[in-house]
Design a protein around this motif. Sequence first.
Motif, PDB file in Angstrom:
ATOM      1  N   ASN A 158      34.843  76.208  64.736  1.00 26.22           N
ATOM      2  CA  ASN A 158      35.558  75.149  63.998  1.00 26.22           C
ATOM      3  C   ASN A 158      34.608  73.984  63.730  1.00 26.22           C
ATOM      4  OD1 ASN A 158      37.816  74.097  62.701  1.00 26.22           O
ATOM      5  ND2 ASN A 158      38.530  73.008  64.506  1.00 26.22           N
ATOM      6  N   TYR A 159      34.968  72.740  64.099  1.00 28.16           N
ATOM      7  CA  TYR A 159      34.083  71.591  63.884  1.00 28.16           C
ATOM      8  C   TYR A 159      33.104  71.378  65.048  1.00 28.16           C
ATOM      9  CZ  TYR A 159      37.006  70.516  59.886  1.00 28.16           C
ATOM     10  OH  TYR A 159      37.665  70.587  58.690  1.00 28.16           O
ATOM     11  N   GLY A 160      33.217  72.228  66.063  1.00 35.18           N
ATOM     12  CA  GLY A 160      32.257  72.146  67.167  1.00 35.18           C
ATOM     13  C   GLY A 160      32.477  70.962  68.094  1.00 35.18           C
ATOM     14  N   LEU A 161      33.734  70.526  68.236  1.00 33.63           N
ATOM     15  CA  LEU A 161      34.058  69.390  69.097  1.00 33.63           C
ATOM     16  C   LEU A 161      34.511  69.890  70.472  1.00 33.63           C
ATOM     17  CD1 LEU A 161      36.074  67.353  66.459  1.00 33.63           C
ATOM     18  CD2 LEU A 161      33.644  67.260  67.011  1.00 33.63           C
ATOM     19  N   PRO A 162      34.502  69.027  71.497  1.00 31.19           N
ATOM     20  CA  PRO A 162      34.917  69.481  72.831  1.00 31.19           C
ATOM     21  C   PRO A 162      36.268  70.197  72.825  1.00 31.19           C
ATOM     22  CG  PRO A 162      33.934  67.315  72.998  1.00 31.19           C
ATOM     23  CD  PRO A 162      34.011  67.630  71.527  1.00 31.19           C
ATOM     24  N   LYS A 183      31.619  73.878  61.235  1.00 31.31           N
ATOM     25  CA  LYS A 183      31.808  73.209  59.946  1.00 31.31           C
ATOM     26  C   LYS A 183      31.323  71.762  60.048  1.00 31.31           C
ATOM     27  CE  LYS A 183      36.272  74.074  60.070  1.00 31.31           C
ATOM     28  NZ  LYS A 183      37.714  74.188  59.750  1.00 31.31           N
ATOM     29  N   TYR A 184      30.846  71.247  58.921  1.00 27.23           N
ATOM     30  CA  TYR A 184      30.530  69.828  58.843  1.00 27.23           C
ATOM     31  C   TYR A 184      31.811  68.982  58.927  1.00 27.23           C
ATOM     32  CZ  TYR A 184      25.530  69.241  57.892  1.00 27.23           C
ATOM     33  OH  TYR A 184      24.174  69.141  58.009  1.00 27.23           O
ATOM     34  N   TYR A 207      27.734  74.437  58.476  1.00 29.24           N
ATOM     35  CA  TYR A 207      27.896  74.720  57.050  1.00 29.24           C
ATOM     36  C   TYR A 207      28.923  73.794  56.415  1.00 29.24           C
ATOM     37  CZ  TYR A 207      32.434  77.197  57.169  1.00 29.24           C
ATOM     38  OH  TYR A 207      33.762  77.512  57.282  1.00 29.24           O
ATOM     39  N   SER A 208      28.808  73.663  55.082  1.00 29.11           N
ATOM     40  CA  SER A 208      29.728  72.823  54.310  1.00 29.11           C
ATOM     41  C   SER A 208      30.873  73.695  53.821  1.00 29.11           C
ATOM     42  CB  SER A 208      29.003  72.213  53.113  1.00 29.11           C
ATOM     43  OG  SER A 208      27.980  71.359  53.554  1.00 29.11           O
ATOM     44  N   GLU A 209      32.057  73.504  54.399  1.00 27.53           N
ATOM     45  CA  GLU A 209      33.231  74.317  54.073  1.00 27.53           C
ATOM     46  C   GLU A 209      33.872  73.783  52.780  1.00 27.53           C
ATOM     47  OE1 GLU A 209      35.295  76.988  55.209  1.00 27.53           O
ATOM     48  OE2 GLU A 209      36.565  76.238  53.569  1.00 27.53           O
ATOM     49  N   PRO A 210      34.174  74.685  51.810  1.00 30.60           N
ATOM     50  CA  PRO A 210      34.745  74.219  50.540  1.00 30.60           C
ATOM     51  C   PRO A 210      36.059  73.452  50.693  1.00 30.60           C
ATOM     52  CG  PRO A 210      34.539  76.632  50.584  1.00 30.60           C
ATOM     53  CD  PRO A 210      33.857  76.117  51.799  1.00 30.60           C
ATOM     54  N   LYS A 211      36.768  73.723  51.779  1.00 25.18           N
ATOM     55  CA  LYS A 211      38.016  72.983  52.009  1.00 25.18           C
ATOM     56  C   LYS A 211      37.733  71.499  52.269  1.00 25.18           C
ATOM     57  CE  LYS A 211      42.226  73.295  54.793  1.00 25.18           C
ATOM     58  NZ  LYS A 211      42.841  73.957  55.959  1.00 25.18           N
ATOM     59  N   GLU A 298      44.495  75.994  61.988  1.00 21.46           N
ATOM     60  CA  GLU A 298      43.878  74.768  61.474  1.00 21.46           C
ATOM     61  C   GLU A 298      42.356  74.863  61.428  1.00 21.46           C
ATOM     62  OE1 GLU A 298      45.686  75.229  64.100  1.00 21.46           O
ATOM     63  OE2 GLU A 298      44.735  74.337  65.865  1.00 21.46           O
ATOM     64  N   TRP A 299      41.795  75.929  61.937  1.00 26.98           N
ATOM     65  CA  TRP A 299      40.341  76.123  61.860  1.00 26.98           C
ATOM     66  C   TRP A 299      39.940  76.750  60.525  1.00 26.98           C
ATOM     67  CZ3 TRP A 299      37.344  77.998  66.782  1.00 26.98           C
ATOM     68  CH2 TRP A 299      37.763  77.256  67.907  1.00 26.98           C
ATOM     69  N   ARG A 300      40.894  77.444  59.886  1.00 30.18           N
ATOM     70  CA  ARG A 300      40.534  78.278  58.738  1.00 30.18           C
ATOM     71  C   ARG A 300      40.247  77.437  57.510  1.00 30.18           C
ATOM     72  NH1 ARG A 300      45.675  82.300  59.696  1.00 30.18           N
ATOM     73  NH2 ARG A 300      45.239  82.597  61.929  1.00 30.18           N
ATOM     74  N   GLY A 301      39.242  77.855  56.757  1.00 29.28           N
ATOM     75  CA  GLY A 301      38.917  77.178  55.519  1.00 29.28           C
ATOM     76  C   GLY A 301      39.498  77.921  54.342  1.00 29.28           C
ATOM     77  N   THR A 302      38.881  77.760  53.162  1.00 26.25           N
ATOM     78  CA  THR A 302      39.433  78.365  51.950  1.00 26.25           C
ATOM     79  C   THR A 302      38.467  79.348  51.292  1.00 26.25           C
ATOM     80  OG1 THR A 302      38.747  76.364  50.782  1.00 26.25           O
ATOM     81  CG2 THR A 302      41.051  76.499  51.420  1.00 26.25           C
ATOM     82  N   LEU A 303      37.493  79.852  52.047  1.00 19.37           N
ATOM     83  CA  LEU A 303      36.696  80.972  51.534  1.00 19.37           C
ATOM     84  C   LEU A 303      37.608  82.202  51.499  1.00 19.37           C
ATOM     85  CD1 LEU A 303      33.428  80.354  53.601  1.00 19.37           C
ATOM     86  CD2 LEU A 303      33.658  80.144  51.115  1.00 19.37           C
TER      87      LEU A 303
END
Length: 756
Positions: A158-162, A183-184, A207-211, A298-303
């Motif tokens: 996901n965003y790589g947070l704790p 994700k960024y 990576y830069s997620e299109p969402k 809530e982790w999923r993007g739109t690829l």
Amino acid sequence: MRRFAAVLLIINLFVPSWVFAADDTPLVGYAPRSGQAERDWEAKFRAIPDPANLREYMRRLSARPHHVGSPYDKDNAEWILARFKEWGLDAHIETFDVLFPTPKVRVLEMIEPTKFTAKLEEPALAIDPTSNQKSEQLPTYNAYSIDGDVTAPLVFVNYGLPEDYEKLDRLGISVKGAIVIAKYYHSWRGVKPKVAAEHGAIGCLIYSEPKDDGYTRDDVFPQGPMRNRDGVQRGSVMDFASASPGDPLTPGVGATPDAKRLSLKEAKSITKIPVLPISYGDAQPLLAALQGPMAPDEWRGTLPIPYHVGPGPAKVHLKVEFNWDIKPVNDVIAKIPGSVAPDEWIIRGNHHDAWVNGAEDPVSAQVALLEEARALGTLVKQGWKPRRTIIYAAWDGEEPMLLGSTEWVEAHADELRQHAAVYLNTDGNDRGFLEMGGSHSLEQFINGVARDIEDPESKLTVWQRLQLAKIAQAKSADDRKELRQRPDLRIAALGSGTDFTGFLDHIGVATLDLGYGGEDEQGIYHSIYDDFYWYTHFSDSDFVYGRALSQTVGTAVMRLADAEVLPFDFVDFADTVQKYNKDLAKLLSDKQEEIRERNQELEEGVFKATLDPRRPTVAPKKEDVPPHLNFAPMENAAESLTRSADHYRQALQHRQSALGQADAETLGSLNQQLIESERKLTNDDGLPRRPWYKHLLYAPGIYSGYGVKTVPGVREGIEQKKYAEAEQEIARVAKALEDESALIESAAQLLERAAH
Ligand SMILES: [Zn+2]
């Protein structure tokens, strides 16, 4: 830097019949006659900035890539120096020698279950004339990633947070020995490799997620403003929040030629694992090859792929090597000497270096700074004599991590402690609403400035427009009521991510950070497409918000520089401290409630009962409920702060008309006390485990980076479950607030003696 995912404000502005008129209420800190003279000079000033000049400066400064150490970076510094001199300012370049890594080797390939080699390349676009300056562009990379050559299964975090790793624990997934892909956004980028390494990962892709900043939000560049398939966000991953920003080899001192330097191995702020940023074009095949559990909703993007977490079967090889060179940073420093109080300094800065062409970041606000300097130079020729010394600074090396400003602050720390009254920062500018952040002793002041600036689109004052926008966005009736009734709009507390950090967090200089934005989406941050073509098609294309920024910050600089008594006010400040106390108490009680509830659910068997054997999860562990903390010392201190703040405001209101008779010496002592008011909020020992950060009320978060942690010692103590430490920090903060309160009380008494 300074970008977050843009928040688009959707509001309907009603434009009432009353037209724009600058405020004519008495200026705080001015005797009546000098207040009127000030208003006249300010009106002259605001007529000078010209959008055509802003456009021309931007065309020139963003014409070629100008990162640290590049030929055009130096060229720009010399060009800015020549402009300052042409406009009559006393200017020079101050150079520091800093560690600045650039890439030598970048390899990213998938070796299982299929082969794929990442492009790691942003293509030139025919329609965008500067995007083809390949020989001068820095490749896509994250600065201060350590060298590394690793091969391992991939895990999506996901965003790589704790909290994302807590979710992974629940899914029964470890990243030990894995390479993570994050994700960024939602934290500063350097937090992602830091947290990944703490959990045992050996490499990190971002990576830069299109969402977040791609096609989900608007058309991609060049049809629209958003990040295209190959666009990459460069950026620093230096661990500045737990160590310090600036040159990693000279923490705490200026990176002058004779400074003692650490070896690379000793430098604390370099990452522990290799990191590489990638586009969604390069990320998609890697993510598509992951299996394992589905990622939480809530982790999923739109690829167009199912988002699995892994680990594997995707196995990835990541190799990065850097040239660990020492490069010069060239700060351009210009002065207008003060006529009455030359030893009180008002400092105004914006960086000039970029990752590539950097039209938006930082040139869009650098050009506003230049136009202010030209206008102030013009006023000086017409006879304007600022009371205090004004310093204009075009910083170099901000992008790698605040190198130019931090080294300057560290090199001049003793002078700054004595003389620096206020630092005003900008970093990038777009269309929309005034964004105000800073020290709360300046909240009333900057609200006053915002009431005198005309919004280019609505023709309201920028203050009115902001107030109405905030009412439209407000989430509760209470918030709307406050917005309608509180005389001043609240300003944001400052975290980091731009050049004020050394001034505010290290020295304790009262600070403002300003800019316009909120109307346009953007997905070109730190890419080769942040350039003149993009800016003049998708942002403030007629530069009227550039002019508004010049008018706003220039007015603030003049008003701070000319006031007999520095226009600090502590009523809003005390109110803010009261609010922080309530926030902290609530943070603790929410935490207690959350853990109590979870423990009860564990006892009830909720987790066992809801387990899906086909998609197994791991139950959380039982935890001790956080202990009670005694906030009384801080509450008492806030009460006495409120009393002394009220006293000071009354004293100034009653004595303001007599300021003209006050003797220079008493005014000098009074202003010195006001300058001290921000220093009093610092502590020489600094924050726990990060002594460079000395401010007890504002700091970047260890796990948020740019995002501010207010009352950081107490707040992070609670968040990181160090309750004994939080209790000690409560005592330190309370002591600082008591001292602050005593200082304000003594300033009020001095004021009553000075003017009667
Ligand atoms: Zn910037």
